[in-house]
Scaffold this active site. Structure first.
Site, PDB file in Angstrom:
ATOM      1  N   GLU A   1       0.743  -1.288   0.065  1.00 18.88           N
ATOM      2  CA  GLU A   1       0.081   0.109   0.046  1.00 18.88           C
ATOM      3  C   GLU A   1       0.845   1.355  -0.026  1.00 18.88           C
ATOM      4  OE1 GLU A   1      -4.061  -1.286   2.206  1.00 18.88           O
ATOM      5  OE2 GLU A   1      -2.520  -0.998   3.595  1.00 18.88           O
TER       6      GLU A   1
ATOM      7  N   CYS B   1       3.623   8.565   1.164  1.00 24.78           N
ATOM      8  CA  CYS B   1       3.976   7.648   2.025  1.00 24.78           C
ATOM      9  C   CYS B   1       4.262   6.297   1.265  1.00 24.78           C
ATOM     10  CB  CYS B   1       3.317   7.252   3.355  1.00 24.78           C
ATOM     11  SG  CYS B   1       3.924   6.315   4.500  1.00 24.78           S
TER      12      CYS B   1
ATOM     13  N   CYS C   1       7.280  -7.230   6.468  1.00 22.31           N
ATOM     14  CA  CYS C   1       8.274  -6.567   7.437  1.00 22.31           C
ATOM     15  C   CYS C   1       8.672  -8.011   8.389  1.00 22.31           C
ATOM     16  CB  CYS C   1       7.721  -5.495   8.218  1.00 22.31           C
ATOM     17  SG  CYS C   1       9.044  -4.661   8.912  1.00 22.31           S
TER      18      CYS C   1
ATOM     19  N   CYS D   1       7.429  -5.500  15.226  1.00 21.80           N
ATOM     20  CA  CYS D   1       6.784  -4.446  16.437  1.00 21.80           C
ATOM     21  C   CYS D   1       5.369  -4.957  16.678  1.00 21.80           C
ATOM     22  CB  CYS D   1       6.816  -3.143  15.798  1.00 21.80           C
ATOM     23  SG  CYS D   1       8.554  -2.383  15.363  1.00 21.80           S
TER      24      CYS D   1
ATOM     25  N   CYS E   1       2.360  -3.069  15.309  1.00 27.24           N
ATOM     26  CA  CYS E   1       2.250  -2.520  13.886  1.00 27.24           C
ATOM     27  C   CYS E   1       1.649  -3.706  12.780  1.00 27.24           C
ATOM     28  CB  CYS E   1       3.438  -2.393  13.503  1.00 27.24           C
ATOM     29  SG  CYS E   1       3.588  -1.751  11.492  1.00 27.24           S
TER      30      CYS E   1
ATOM     31  N   GLY F   1       7.293  -1.937   5.771  1.00 25.22           N
ATOM     32  CA  GLY F   1       8.685  -2.358   5.572  1.00 25.22           C
ATOM     33  C   GLY F   1       9.550  -1.626   6.490  1.00 25.22           C
ATOM     34  N   GLU F   2      10.747  -2.042   6.660  1.00 21.97           N
ATOM     35  CA  GLU F   2      11.853  -1.258   7.280  1.00 21.97           C
ATOM     36  C   GLU F   2      12.829  -0.964   6.217  1.00 21.97           C
ATOM     37  OE1 GLU F   2      12.871   0.057  10.150  1.00 21.97           O
ATOM     38  OE2 GLU F   2      14.655   0.271   9.201  1.00 21.97           O
TER      39      GLU F   2
ATOM     40  N   SER G   1      12.279   6.695   7.684  1.00 26.02           N
ATOM     41  CA  SER G   1      11.935   6.454   8.892  1.00 26.02           C
ATOM     42  C   SER G   1      12.547   5.000   9.229  1.00 26.02           C
ATOM     43  CB  SER G   1      10.395   6.326   9.449  1.00 26.02           C
ATOM     44  OG  SER G   1      10.164   5.994  10.574  1.00 26.02           O
TER      45      SER G   1
ATOM     46  N   SER H   1      11.904   5.428  15.079  1.00 20.56           N
ATOM     47  CA  SER H   1      10.725   4.994  15.732  1.00 20.56           C
ATOM     48  C   SER H   1      11.558   4.549  17.286  1.00 20.56           C
ATOM     49  CB  SER H   1      10.208   3.908  15.203  1.00 20.56           C
ATOM     50  OG  SER H   1       9.522   4.241  13.840  1.00 20.56           O
ATOM     51  N   LEU H   2      11.169   5.540  18.218  1.00 17.70           N
ATOM     52  CA  LEU H   2      11.815   5.306  19.671  1.00 17.70           C
ATOM     53  C   LEU H   2      10.672   4.784  20.462  1.00 17.70           C
ATOM     54  CD1 LEU H   2      14.197   5.552  21.073  1.00 17.70           C
ATOM     55  CD2 LEU H   2      13.312   7.966  21.912  1.00 17.70           C
ATOM     56  N   HIS H   3       9.463   5.344  20.605  1.00 17.90           N
ATOM     57  CA  HIS H   3       8.329   4.571  21.210  1.00 17.90           C
ATOM     58  C   HIS H   3       8.627   4.236  22.749  1.00 17.90           C
ATOM     59  CE1 HIS H   3       6.726   4.803  17.162  1.00 17.90           C
ATOM     60  NE2 HIS H   3       7.511   3.766  16.750  1.00 17.90           N
TER      61      HIS H   3
ATOM     62  N   ASN I   1      -2.523   4.237  16.346  1.00 21.58           N
ATOM     63  CA  ASN I   1      -3.838   3.676  15.662  1.00 21.58           C
ATOM     64  C   ASN I   1      -4.070   2.235  15.834  1.00 21.58           C
ATOM     65  OD1 ASN I   1      -3.987   6.276  14.007  1.00 21.58           O
ATOM     66  ND2 ASN I   1      -1.966   5.782  13.334  1.00 21.58           N
TER      67      ASN I   1
ATOM     68  N   CYS J   1      -0.757   5.515  10.183  1.00 21.02           N
ATOM     69  CA  CYS J   1       0.526   4.869  10.705  1.00 21.02           C
ATOM     70  C   CYS J   1       0.493   3.497  11.088  1.00 21.02           C
ATOM     71  CB  CYS J   1       1.592   5.694  11.637  1.00 21.02           C
ATOM     72  SG  CYS J   1       1.945   7.369  11.192  1.00 21.02           S
TER      73      CYS J   1
END
Ligand code: SAH
Length: 344
Positions: free
Chosen positions: A96, A109, A116, A120, A123, A163-164, A195, A218-220, A294, A337
């Site tokens: 997507e 985006c 991926c 995480c 996600c 994906g990363e 990112s 992406s720290l989170h 989200n 996201c």
């Protein structure tokens, strides 16, 4: 390079490679620039390349295909005009991409991998693991096709889809160089953001290779305990190692780094978390982007409420850290996201 019926995706070729092809064909080198220009316009067939002799067009058609993805589905948000598309590549794999309108211009985006493998827990993109990385030409195709579909110019790109990107670094770098080429799409590096979930060695490499491209991390979480709970990558690279790589990056490039922090109710959103994070980021060239979580089907996390986010934000601000709360675009079409997937 992936081939389909023995043909290569011509969108993966840079201008030097195209010149080489012209040399092999016994054609003049300036044809390379013309073809590259047509491709960057989103031209869908070799036949449409008006100033290219027909003999050369059919030769190209024998050896190459223009790898723009097929549009499988398009959804438009009723609330903010965000458009999410589902694309299919030649091998049937799907990703997507999302088109968004901002006051400063239009943005896309894009996805960098099909699936991926980072795992995480909050996600959607990682639910079925990694199928494969996208080639540079396929990423370029996501952008060009979106412009054809919407008829709108696209002047900002974020590599924040499925994906990363740093797990597919060679192709992502190739894509950045292709889209930046002045004879092609000619997009400024400063209008691109990549990112990562925090692959430390690649952060260092990226700072050397692309000091003008914006980096988001992406720290989170404010520490290893919380980060390890939700992000398996944290077991490989510690919080301290990651922050050190980020700090080195800001010092080396003079560029501000953006930290993404998804606010998950009861997991990483307490005042203590905010204080711990503030202490670690104080005095740096950074920006923290709080993303209200989200919700993803099949995952039982909830978003922090507005008041919690506001408290968290004010604690960071008290330490003079720049903070914004990300506006959630396209949530009515699962385009926000962490909601992108490939099996819908
Ligand atoms: N793999 C890269 C690129 C994905 S970018 C990375 O991890 O940075 C997508 C951003 O949205 C990342 O910051 C990701 O952690 C975040 N995200 C993932 N799932 C989310 C969710 N359900 N709600 C809010 N943000 C999410």
């Amino acid at each position: 390079m992936t081939t389909v019926n023995g043909k290569h995706n011509i969108l993966s070729l840079n201008i030097d490679m195209l010149k080489q092809v012209m040399l092999e064909y016994g054609e003049a080198a300036f044809r390379a620039k013309q073809i590259f220009g047509w491709l960057a316009k989103g031209t869908e067939s070799f036949e449409a390349m008006g100033n290219i002799p027909s003999k050369l067009r059919s030769r190209l058609n024998e050896d190459y295909y223009i790898g723009l993805p097929e549009l499988v589905r398009m959804q438009e948000s009723k609330t903010d005009g965000t458009i999410k598309v589902l694309y299919e590549f030649e091998d049937g794999r799907r990703v997507e991409s999302v088109f968004m309108k901002y006051s400063y211009g239009n943005s896309i985006c894009i996805s960098s991998q099909v699936g991926c493998r980072m795992g995480c827990t909050f996600c959607a993109s990682t639910i079925n693991g990694l199928e494969r990385g996208l080639s540079r030409g396929e990423m370029l195709g996501e952008v060009l096709k979106m412009r054809n579909i919407t008829g709108e110019n696209i002047n900002h790109i974020v590599i924040m889809g499925m994906g990363e990107p740093f797990d597919n670094y060679e192709e992502v770098s190739g894509f950045l160089r292709l889209i930046n080429d002045k004879d092609g799409y000619n997009l400024s590096m400063r209008n691109i953001t990549v990112s990562t979930c925090g692959l430390v060695p690649v952060i260092e490499q990226f700072g050397e290779d692309f000091p003008q491209v914006n980096l988001a991390v992406s720290l989170h979480a404010p520490n290893d305990d919380i980060r390890c709970e939700t992000m398996p990558v944290a077991r490989k690279y510690s919080h301290a190692e990651l922050l050190k790589a980020c700090r080195d990056y800001t010092e080396k490039t003079g560029r501000r780094i953006s930290f993404e922090y998804s606010m998950i109710n009861g997991v990483n959103d307490s005042d203590e978390c905010a204080k711990e994070l503030a202490a670690k980021l104080k005095g740096w060239l950074t920006h923290v982007n709080l993303i209200p979580l989200n919700e993803v089907k099949g995952k039982d996390y909830n978003a922090s409420d507005k008041r919690r986010i506001a408290n968290f934000k004010s604690i960071l601000e008290a330490s003079n850290i720049a903070v914004t709360v990300r506006r959630t675009l396209g949530s009515d079409i699962d385009a926000a996201c962490g909601q992108l997937r490939n099996n819908s």
